[in-house]
Design a protein around this motif. Sequence first.
Motif, PDB file in Angstrom:
ATOM      1  N   VAL A 232      35.954 -22.116  21.670  1.00  0.00           N
ATOM      2  CA  VAL A 232      37.213 -22.600  21.098  1.00  0.00           C
ATOM      3  C   VAL A 232      37.262 -22.162  19.643  1.00  0.00           C
ATOM      4  O   VAL A 232      36.607 -22.751  18.789  1.00  0.00           O
ATOM      5  CB  VAL A 232      37.299 -24.146  21.185  1.00  0.00           C
ATOM      6  CG1 VAL A 232      38.612 -24.657  20.607  1.00  0.00           C
ATOM      7  CG2 VAL A 232      37.149 -24.611  22.623  1.00  0.00           C
ATOM      8  N   LYS A 260      41.083 -23.071  28.785  1.00  0.00           N
ATOM      9  CA  LYS A 260      42.392 -22.494  29.108  1.00  0.00           C
ATOM     10  C   LYS A 260      42.765 -21.552  27.983  1.00  0.00           C
ATOM     11  O   LYS A 260      42.535 -21.834  26.808  1.00  0.00           O
ATOM     12  CB  LYS A 260      43.401 -23.644  29.223  1.00  0.00           C
ATOM     13  CG  LYS A 260      44.833 -23.191  29.506  1.00  0.00           C
ATOM     14  CD  LYS A 260      45.742 -24.400  29.558  1.00  0.00           C
ATOM     15  CE  LYS A 260      47.073 -24.123  28.897  1.00  0.00           C
ATOM     16  NZ  LYS A 260      48.139 -23.834  29.860  1.00  0.00           N
ATOM     17  N   ASN A 262      44.514 -19.699  25.050  1.00  0.00           N
ATOM     18  CA  ASN A 262      45.415 -20.190  24.021  1.00  0.00           C
ATOM     19  C   ASN A 262      45.566 -19.114  22.953  1.00  0.00           C
ATOM     20  O   ASN A 262      44.569 -18.527  22.509  1.00  0.00           O
ATOM     21  CB  ASN A 262      44.845 -21.483  23.411  1.00  0.00           C
ATOM     22  CG  ASN A 262      45.763 -22.085  22.368  1.00  0.00           C
ATOM     23  OD1 ASN A 262      45.722 -21.717  21.204  1.00  0.00           O
ATOM     24  ND2 ASN A 262      46.620 -23.008  22.777  1.00  0.00           N
ATOM     25  N   SER A 263      46.803 -18.847  22.552  1.00  0.00           N
ATOM     26  CA  SER A 263      47.040 -17.745  21.607  1.00  0.00           C
ATOM     27  C   SER A 263      46.400 -17.962  20.251  1.00  0.00           C
ATOM     28  O   SER A 263      46.164 -17.018  19.524  1.00  0.00           O
ATOM     29  CB  SER A 263      48.538 -17.544  21.383  1.00  0.00           C
ATOM     30  OG  SER A 263      49.239 -17.809  22.534  1.00  0.00           O
ATOM     31  N   ILE A 264      46.136 -19.218  19.891  1.00  0.00           N
ATOM     32  CA  ILE A 264      45.577 -19.463  18.559  1.00  0.00           C
ATOM     33  C   ILE A 264      44.064 -19.509  18.561  1.00  0.00           C
ATOM     34  O   ILE A 264      43.404 -18.928  17.717  1.00  0.00           O
ATOM     35  CB  ILE A 264      46.125 -20.772  17.977  1.00  0.00           C
ATOM     36  CG1 ILE A 264      47.634 -20.692  17.967  1.00  0.00           C
ATOM     37  CG2 ILE A 264      45.555 -21.023  16.601  1.00  0.00           C
ATOM     38  CD1 ILE A 264      48.306 -21.694  17.135  1.00  0.00           C
ATOM     39  N   MET A 265      43.486 -20.204  19.534  1.00  0.00           N
ATOM     40  CA  MET A 265      42.046 -20.425  19.542  1.00  0.00           C
ATOM     41  C   MET A 265      41.286 -19.511  20.487  1.00  0.00           C
ATOM     42  O   MET A 265      40.073 -19.543  20.526  1.00  0.00           O
ATOM     43  CB  MET A 265      41.750 -21.864  19.983  1.00  0.00           C
ATOM     44  CG  MET A 265      42.103 -22.873  18.927  1.00  0.00           C
ATOM     45  SD  MET A 265      41.018 -22.637  17.515  1.00  0.00           S
ATOM     46  CE  MET A 265      41.536 -23.925  16.463  1.00  0.00           C
ATOM     47  N   VAL A 268      41.129 -23.155  24.756  1.00  0.00           N
ATOM     48  CA  VAL A 268      41.096 -24.566  24.374  1.00  0.00           C
ATOM     49  C   VAL A 268      40.602 -25.357  25.575  1.00  0.00           C
ATOM     50  O   VAL A 268      40.606 -24.854  26.694  1.00  0.00           O
ATOM     51  CB  VAL A 268      42.472 -25.113  23.923  1.00  0.00           C
ATOM     52  CG1 VAL A 268      42.870 -24.546  22.583  1.00  0.00           C
ATOM     53  CG2 VAL A 268      43.527 -24.883  24.966  1.00  0.00           C
ATOM     54  N   ARG A 289      37.569 -39.232  21.091  1.00  0.00           N
ATOM     55  CA  ARG A 289      37.600 -39.030  19.640  1.00  0.00           C
ATOM     56  C   ARG A 289      36.483 -39.765  18.920  1.00  0.00           C
ATOM     57  O   ARG A 289      36.075 -39.393  17.835  1.00  0.00           O
ATOM     58  CB  ARG A 289      38.938 -39.499  19.069  1.00  0.00           C
ATOM     59  CG  ARG A 289      40.010 -38.468  19.189  1.00  0.00           C
ATOM     60  CD  ARG A 289      41.349 -39.024  18.763  1.00  0.00           C
ATOM     61  NE  ARG A 289      42.397 -38.140  19.208  1.00  0.00           N
ATOM     62  CZ  ARG A 289      42.937 -37.198  18.456  1.00  0.00           C
ATOM     63  NH1 ARG A 289      42.540 -37.040  17.223  1.00  0.00           N
ATOM     64  NH2 ARG A 289      43.872 -36.412  18.948  1.00  0.00           N
ATOM     65  N   PRO A 294      36.875 -32.346  16.965  1.00  0.00           N
ATOM     66  CA  PRO A 294      38.233 -31.965  17.386  1.00  0.00           C
ATOM     67  C   PRO A 294      38.275 -30.809  18.383  1.00  0.00           C
ATOM     68  O   PRO A 294      39.105 -30.785  19.275  1.00  0.00           O
ATOM     69  CB  PRO A 294      38.914 -31.566  16.070  1.00  0.00           C
ATOM     70  CG  PRO A 294      38.187 -32.341  15.036  1.00  0.00           C
ATOM     71  CD  PRO A 294      36.774 -32.464  15.507  1.00  0.00           C
ATOM     72  N   TYR A 295      37.330 -29.841  18.238  1.00  0.00           N
ATOM     73  CA  TYR A 295      37.353 -28.684  19.146  1.00  0.00           C
ATOM     74  C   TYR A 295      37.032 -29.085  20.571  1.00  0.00           C
ATOM     75  O   TYR A 295      37.374 -28.385  21.518  1.00  0.00           O
ATOM     76  CB  TYR A 295      36.310 -27.644  18.724  1.00  0.00           C
ATOM     77  CG  TYR A 295      36.574 -27.098  17.356  1.00  0.00           C
ATOM     78  CD1 TYR A 295      35.735 -27.420  16.289  1.00  0.00           C
ATOM     79  CD2 TYR A 295      37.668 -26.285  17.118  1.00  0.00           C
ATOM     80  CE1 TYR A 295      35.994 -26.928  15.027  1.00  0.00           C
ATOM     81  CE2 TYR A 295      37.928 -25.794  15.852  1.00  0.00           C
ATOM     82  CZ  TYR A 295      37.094 -26.122  14.810  1.00  0.00           C
ATOM     83  OH  TYR A 295      37.342 -25.649  13.569  1.00  0.00           O
ATOM     84  N   LEU A 299      42.910 -30.689  25.185  1.00  0.00           N
ATOM     85  CA  LEU A 299      44.286 -30.719  24.693  1.00  0.00           C
ATOM     86  C   LEU A 299      45.240 -31.130  25.808  1.00  0.00           C
ATOM     87  O   LEU A 299      46.397 -31.426  25.572  1.00  0.00           O
ATOM     88  CB  LEU A 299      44.679 -29.347  24.142  1.00  0.00           C
ATOM     89  CG  LEU A 299      43.921 -28.910  22.897  1.00  0.00           C
ATOM     90  CD1 LEU A 299      44.652 -27.770  22.211  1.00  0.00           C
ATOM     91  CD2 LEU A 299      43.765 -30.051  21.911  1.00  0.00           C
ATOM     92  N   LYS A 300      44.715 -31.104  27.025  1.00  0.00           N
ATOM     93  CA  LYS A 300      45.536 -31.508  28.148  1.00  0.00           C
ATOM     94  C   LYS A 300      44.645 -32.210  29.157  1.00  0.00           C
ATOM     95  O   LYS A 300      43.531 -31.762  29.427  1.00  0.00           O
ATOM     96  CB  LYS A 300      46.120 -30.244  28.769  1.00  0.00           C
ATOM     97  CG  LYS A 300      47.325 -30.503  29.568  1.00  0.00           C
ATOM     98  CD  LYS A 300      48.063 -29.190  29.830  1.00  0.00           C
ATOM     99  CE  LYS A 300      49.107 -29.449  30.879  1.00  0.00           C
ATOM    100  NZ  LYS A 300      49.168 -28.555  31.964  1.00  0.00           N
TER     101      LYS A 300
END
Lengths: 318, 76
Positions: A232, A260, A262-265, A268, A289, A294-295, A299-300
């Motif tokens: 990630v 999954k 993800n265009s940014i990471m 994710v 949490r 956080p990584y 996210l889903k």
Amino acid sequence: MDKFILNYDNYFESDLKIYEFLQKLESIEPIDFYTSGTTGKPKRITHSYESLIKNIKIDKKYKEHVWALTYDPNKIAGSQVILQSYLNGGKLVNLFGRPSSEIANIINNFGVTHISATPTFYRLLDYNTFSRVSQVTFGGETVSSQVFKKVKKLFPNANIRNIYASTEFGTLFASNKYYFTLTDRISSFVRIEDNRIFIKDRGIWHDTEDVIEWIDNTNFIIVGRSTNMINVGGNKVNPIKIESYINEVVGVKNSYVYGKENSIMGKVVVADVILDKSVDKNDITKHLRKHLTPYEIPLKINIVEKIELTSTGKITRQ
Amino acid sequence: MNKEIRLREIVEEILSENYKTLKTPITLQSHLKNDIGLDSMELAFLTVKIEDEFNVDIFEEGIVFTFGDILQRLNG
């Protein structure tokens, strides 16, 4: 043979497989096994009669043991349980393929004293007290301290053995805790580099691709396979660790964490979760949490009806 | 619901889940990182939420910088 398999059923396929296996053994021909293919394609490994029986302990007192078979009789782990019982003149209770709702009763009704299974098996076993079981063995997957605690409750009178083994090399080392110790004795054939386990077999060092985490200078836990790690945004995340926290939430029966695109990471974390009672996804996230970075937070979260297990009872991973 | 209103809601949800607050109100020119204060992980979360709800990968055509940019991608 119905004297050997206590819950023998003429029509039950896996009971017949046990016979076939024992017959092949009588012929003393080498037997082919296939690895579980947890990652990548299953590999074929051929074992001779000698190599199959080399780890079996024979003793008069083992005759009274009643072994539960939870593994596929066509796989190495299954063969070892069958042989341990058969070669000692003991009895077998075949749980492989039996409906999960019947398993707890079968264990108690047929007087099972010894069980070997994957952590997933124990995690999915309904709460009960199996007081006649005197030995419980884990193998095949990472053992979390949560599952270890559950097993101690399910089997209050049992000796616990956590085994690190593979189809290629057989049993390598064991412990009676959820962690293992790098002793001087095993250092001659076990090396840990970069948090990965290397095994020396016939003079050559092999990378097992199993990843560990040190809990202190000599003790470590196996956290998963390196190929399962999710990257990630440059951070290597262990899906098994996340699953063990998700599974702590009351109402969660099982979970599967994966990456999954993800265009940014790059990737994710996403989780598929099976519930046995109604749970708010936000409660799962809140719990995570408290323990994860956080990584590592999915996210889903998808609530699903089932998660695929491999033929050896482990969670199927891509 | 209006896409802009829903998008604002999503951004505010992400901020509050991470205990962050807006320093200035969101405008179409608000820069996602510099003005709204989203870090990479939160941006990644934003893309997942938007993909789920609107079925659009906002980064497909390249990097998005402002709130207005996202709206543009959503409106096709």
